[in-house]
Enzyme design. Structure first.
Site, PDB file in Angstrom:
ATOM      1  N   HIS A  96       0.794  -1.270   0.016  1.00 39.01           N
ATOM      2  CA  HIS A  96       0.180  -0.317  -0.102  1.00 39.01           C
ATOM      3  C   HIS A  96       1.059   1.183   0.017  1.00 39.01           C
ATOM      4  O   HIS A  96       1.466   1.378   0.723  1.00 39.01           O
ATOM      5  CB  HIS A  96      -1.066   0.026   1.019  1.00 39.01           C
ATOM      6  N   CYS A  97       0.879   1.916  -0.957  1.00 43.09           N
ATOM      7  CA  CYS A  97       1.652   3.058  -1.274  1.00 43.09           C
ATOM      8  C   CYS A  97       1.010   4.298  -0.554  1.00 43.09           C
ATOM      9  O   CYS A  97       0.032   4.717  -1.209  1.00 43.09           O
ATOM     10  CB  CYS A  97       2.142   3.370  -2.729  1.00 43.09           C
TER      11      CYS A  97
END
Lengths: 985, 155
Positions: free
Chosen positions: A360-361
């Site tokens: 998850h950026c």
């Protein structure tokens, strides 16, 4: 020498030029805007003039000639080279002396040889050239002479002037010294200033040829209109041309230079492609960034409830899947309700399962998964490239503006460079990391969690393959699409079922012999068929009865809970056992053995399962409003006496109504089992066939002490001890429910006839939809309804029984036992005849069942009851046994009595049937034939038939072969008409 | 069977119903889920083995043929072909705005699959009381087979 200036300007000619004096030449030079130096000599000036005029095209002819001169004869060049010499040379005075010495001889020599004024003859001839050279020399000499002369004059004039000035000044000084005269402007500077203003440096030099048109027009207009007009026209044409060219060129150049407002310096110095390139890269970065941000990363939609329903109960958190020979664990996702596919992970931020989850950026504010990993990767790549570009170009700019670092442009560039440089390190690191991951075919998640640390990555496709997969694979579709319009498909209920019957039937047959579970599988169809048939028959109890089984079970459990706390637990455990029919079977065998050896073992078993039996009575309670709890307690043989006839008769009636031929068959197998037992058959063999067998085995132990025949005939019968009959029932409960719930009722049946009736409907219901029964709540509801219905029916049945007194009378007469006994069977028969009249076989079967049940019940209770009718009870038992089995011989005497008893029952069905056991055998054989013909596979049913007697066989015959037989057997057992019999007795 | 006849009546009444309606009318007995076959990797493939629950309903070969066709279609969709590559390049050149107006290769195949499933449903499965659901609705994890039951049987 008179020189007309105006005439020359109008019509310039070389002759005129040669004639004119230096003053004129200077004027001309000024006029034509030709540069000259004041100090140059006259001939130099003239040569310049000629050049200028030739250039202007005003002196075409002479120029041509001179041009030819110069081009052909190298003499021209020396002549010109000579010019600078004198011009550069010391003041004219010095030269003049030298020159003056040389001058006279030159003309003397040359004059006779050259004619300076002759028009140029054919220019190509050598003579012409020589002539020209001579001419030039003469000209030069003459000019020199003149120049010297004029210089001398000038010098003298100058000298005089200076002297005069000197005198004036002295004079003035003298006057000043006397103090009279005010200082006067010096006359000297005036002329010099004018000369300076007039000097060509100001005019011609200032104009400076800044454009060729300028010069041309300058000259042209200058010539025509003397100086004062010059400015005017200059301005005018300037403006005009300016405007024109300005507009034209300006626009053009403007456009070109305006396109690159971003970095004009780089554009100018390096290439206009620099800003273009940077712009493209920036666009690419932006596009990839937005794709990574806004694209669905591959979110799995959560599973519907119908899918995870079973899965939720699955204990294992993990499921192993083999991918390319490597075991991969799929974890159960509690949120999404499915096993996460390989490489999928649940993102805690987005709360979704994401396919090929990378990470998850937070920068992109999105998960990076299968769908947007490509864009994320490209974003990283292009971003690092862009940062590199920005930094390097900024560096170039700054390096070239080192001296002006404080300028705005340079400062801004420095700041941008700093930012780019700072972020370049982490971005480049991340890019490199992902490049490695892509090459190795991993995801960040897998890498960080070290999934493949020890093993091999099953997802890699080789370096090139991985890169290709990331960059070129087709874009995966979104899974979370808006609800599509679903296709309309018409489901028409009569569904095709391709040759199911054959397969299943065969399977069933094989199963029949061995396991009940198989029967279950078969039951679906067979039961359905049976049910249909039953449904056709109107009077049977309503659907509510279906649930009786469950109800009974539940009720039993509750009731048993009172008596024995252990019972509820047993119920709970049942479902678990149900899955394993074999186990039960084994139990039954063991029990059987035990029973043979000693009753005690059987008793022990009873103790274990005794609650079941007790529970059974409880079941009766709900059905019969009158004796609810009583029955439960009454179930014990002692209480049998106290049982109200009415209630039992009702039960009989109900049983008849409900009695289904199938039930009879079910009973039969049990009986069969019992028979073998008696015959010293190994119960095991028989037991294999049905769960009932186990039951039988239980009975056996009890039977052994008592009359074997009786035991054979009925489950309840065999066990002389009250417990024993119940025990088998219990056993049945346990085993049967496990195997099939249908069987469960059977187990109950021996104990409680009423129940059997109820159970039979249950079975119907269950067969079609076994699922429903699983839920106790539903069953309970059903049971409540059933109770109500049962009550109503009981009342009705009572009326029927009364309405047909003669039947009762017959029964009673035959049996001699308590009227109650006679009555219930009669009532049952009457009901059966009326309701089932249309279907004689079924009816007969029902009667048989009833009889059998009655026998059973009778047998069971008889030992306990031991009333005056004890003999009767025995007789009945024996008779039943005789009927059912060949063993009846031992009970022949009793069998007769039973025959008598039975006769009434049989009469309606088959008046021809003899009372003797032989009759029973006869029927039995007959039944067997039926069964064989109809359902050859039913080995068990035949046996059952044998045991229970012909009647049971009959019932089985009409009904469906296997499964129905089982059901029927169960019901028959419950058929519990036996209870009614007992009552009557 | 009489019961069967009576059961058919409501269905005759219904001419065209949405699937939901049909579900309500023909009782859903159970659902069978055909899981993904991961043996060859994460490519979208489904197990071709006929689940035991369906043995009674449909011929094994027919079922396997259906699943195999589906597998082939999915393999085609996920293939690294020139078309998908060109699509990718085009999208890249247009800053991905092309996706707004163009259907990707995968989506085209998915449409084909939807059509195929519909056709199979119509021809083979619906008459047998089965209904295949497009796997895309389940995230390509499973093929959902809904088993319908005659009402007569349920009674």
């Amino acid at each position: 020498m008179v020189f007309d200036f105006e005439a020359f300007v109008e019509e310039p000619s070389l002759e005129e030029l040669n004639k004119c004096k230096k003053k004129d030449l200077i004027a001309l030079a000024v006029h034509f805007n030709i540069l000259y130096s004041k100090q140059s000599r006259k001939d130099e000036i003239r040569a310049l003039l000629v050049d200028g005029l030739v250039e202007l095209g005003l002196l075409s002819q002479p120029v041509a000639s001179e041009g030819t001169d110069e081009s052909i004869v190298p003499a021209g060049t020396p002549k010109r080279e000579e010019k600078p010499g004198p011009s550069d040379g010391s003041p004219p005075g010095t030269k003049r002396a030298g020159a003056g010495v040389d001058e006279p001889p030159n003309p003397l020599f040359t004059l006779p040889r050259y004619d300076p004024h002759s028009p140029p003859t054919s220019p190509r001839s050598l003579d012409a050239a020589r002539r020209a050279v001579r001419l030039a020399r003469i000209k030069m000499e003459a000019e020199q002479k003149e120049r010297d002369r004029s210089a001398e004059l000038e010098f003298q004039v100058r000298k005089l002037e200076i002297e005069a000035d000197k005198d004036v000044k002295l004079r003035r000084l003298e006057l000043e010294a006397e103090g009279r005269l005010p200082p006067s402007p010096t006359p000297g500077p005036g002329p010099t200033a004018q000369a300076a203003a007039h000097s060509p440096s100001v005019h011609g030099g200032a104009l400076d040829y800044h454009c060729k048109y300028h010069r041309k027009y300058h000259r042209k207009y200058h010539r025509k209109y003397p100086c004062k007009y010059h400015r005017k026209y200059h301005r005018k044409y300037h403006r005009k041309y300016h405007r024109k060219y300005h507009r034209k060129y300006h626009r053009k150049y403007h456009r070109k230079y305006l396109e690159v407002p971003l970095c004009p310096w780089l554009t100018k110095v390096i290439s206009p492609a620099v800003p273009l390139y940077n712009g493209l890269v920036f666009l690419f970065v932006l596009a990839n960034f937005s794709m990574a941000t806004f694209m669905d990363p591959g979110v799995y939609p959560r599973a519907d409830e119908d899918e995870d329903k079973d899965d939720d109960f699955r204990a294992p958190l993990y499921k192993n899947v083999e991918i390319k020979g490597i075991q991969v664990r799929m974890k159960w996702c509690a949120t999404c309700h499915f096993y996460r596919p390989p490489r999928c992970s649940h993102c805690s931020v987005c709360d979704n399962c994401v396919e090929d989850f990378d990470h998850h950026c937070p920068w992109v504010n999105n998960c990076i998964g299968r769908r947007n990993y490509r864009y994320f990767f490209l974003f990283l790549l292009s971003l690092s490239v862009h940062m590199l570009n920005v930094f390097s170009f900024g560096l170039i700019f700054v390096l070239h503006h080192r001296e002006r670092l404080s300028a705005l442009h340079t400062t801004v560039t420095l700041v941008v460079m700093c930012i780019a440089g700072l972020f370049f390190i982490p971005v480049m690191g991340l890019t490199g990391f992902h490049m490695v991951l892509v090459a190795r075919g991993r995801t960040t998640n897998e890498q960080v969690t070290g999934k493949f640390r020890g093993g091999v990555n099953p997802f890699t496709k080789g370096c090139c393959g991985n890169v290709e997969y990331v960059l070129c694979s087709p874009l995966a579709p979104r899974y979370t699409l808006d609800p599509r319009k679903k296709p309309h498909i018409k489901m028409q209920p009569p569904f095709i079922r391709p040759d199911l019957s054959d397969r299943q039937v065969t399977i069933k047959v094989s199963d029949n012999g061995i396991l009940h579970s198989n029967m279950v599988s078969s039951k679906s169809k067979s039961t359905l068929d049976v049910l249909d048939e039953k449904e056709i028959q109107p009077p049977l109890p309503p659907k509510a009865d279906r649930y009786k089984n469950q109800l009974t079970s539940s009720e039993e459990s509750s009731l048993s809970g009172k008596t024995h706390p252990s019972t509820p637990a047993m119920y709970k455990y049942r479902p678990s056992f149900s899955t394993m029919p074999k186990v039960h079977y084994h139990n039954s065998q063991e029990k059987i053995i035990m029973g043979e050896e000693c009753k005690a073992s059987a008793i022990l078993e009873e103790g274990v399962r005794g609650h079941d039996y007790r529970s059974e009575p409880n079941l009766d309670l709900p059905e019969y409003t009158n004796a609810p709890l009583h029955r439960t307690f009454q179930s014990s043989p002692l209480q049998l006496d106290s049982d109200p006839v009415n209630s039992r008769s009702h039960s009989l009636k109900q049983a008849q109504r409900r009695s289904e031929r199938g039930h009879l068959t079910a009973l039969q197998p049990q009986a069969v089992t019992s028979t073998p037992y008696k015959s010293v058959f190994s119960p095991n063999t028989l037991s294999n066939r049905n769960g009932s067998l186990s039951y039988d085995s239980l009975l056996n132990p009890s039977i052994s002490p008592a009359t074997a025949t009786e035991c054979m005939a009925h489950r309840g019968m065999p066990t002389m001890g009250f417990h024993s009959p119940y025990l088998p029932t219990k056993m049945c409960h346990i085993r049967e429910p496990e195997k099939q719930r249908q069987q469960v009722p059977n187990t109950y049946s021996p104990v409680m006839p009423v129940r059997v009736g109820r159970q039979s409907p249950h079975q119907r219901d269950r067969d079609p939809s076994p699922v429903r029964y699983d839920n106790l709540s539903q069953s309970i509801m059903a049971s409540i309804q059933e109770r109500k219905e049962m009550e109503e029916r009981e009342k009705r049945q009572m009326f029927h029984g009364r309405s047909q007194p003669h039947i009762y009378a017959q029964d009673s007469g035959v049996f001699d036992g308590p009227g109650g006994y006679g009555l219930p069977p009669s009532g049952c028969y009457s009901d059966g005849t009326r309701s089932r009249g249309p279907t004689p076989p079924a009816y007969s079967g029902s009667r048989d069942n009833l009889v059998g049940v009655g026998m059973l019940n009778y047998g069971q209770r008889t030992p306990v009851m031991r009333h005056g009718g004890s003999t009767m009870g025995r007789a009945l038992r024996t008779s039943s046994t005789s009927l059912h089995t060949d063993h009846s011989s031992s009970n022949s005497s009793q069998g007769r009595a039973t025959e008598g008893y039975r006769s009434p029952t049989h009469q309606p069905h088959s008046p021809s049937v003899p009372r003797s056991p032989s009759y029973s055998h006869h029927k039995f054989s007959y039944m067997n034939a039926h069964e064989r013909t109809e359902s050859p596979r039913l080995g068990a049913p035949r046996e059952t038939v044998i045991v229970n007697g012909q009647r049971a066989c009959h019932s089985s015959a009409p009904g469906t072969p296997l499964s129905p037989s089982r059901h029927s057997s169960v019901k028959k057992m419950t058929g519990i008409g036996g209870t009614t019999y007992e009552i009557s007795v | 069977m009489l019961t069967a006849a009576t059961n058919t009546q409501p269905f005759d009444m219904a001419e065209t119903h949405s699937l939901q309606d049909m579900r309500q009318q023909a009782a859903i007995a159970s659902k069978v889920f055909i899981q993904r076959d991961y043996t060859t990797g994460t490519m979208c493939q489904f197990q071709t083995k006929l689940p035991s629950d369906l043995e009674a309903r449909i011929d094994k070969q027919q079922f396997e043929e259906t699943v195999r066709t589906l597998n082939n279609l999915y393999a085609e969709a996920e293939k690294l072909g020139s078309q998908s590559f060109i699509e990718g390049c085009l999208a890249c050149l247009t800053a991905y705005t092309v996706f707004l107006c163009m259907e990707t290769h995968y989506e085209k195949v998915l449409k084909k699959i939807a059509k195929f499933i519909q056709e199979q449903n119509d021809k083979i499965y619906a008459p047998r009381g089965l209904l295949l659901t497009d796997p895309i609705e389940r995230g390509l994890r499973v093929i959902e087979v809904t088993i319908f039951e005659d009402r007569s049987l349920t009674r």
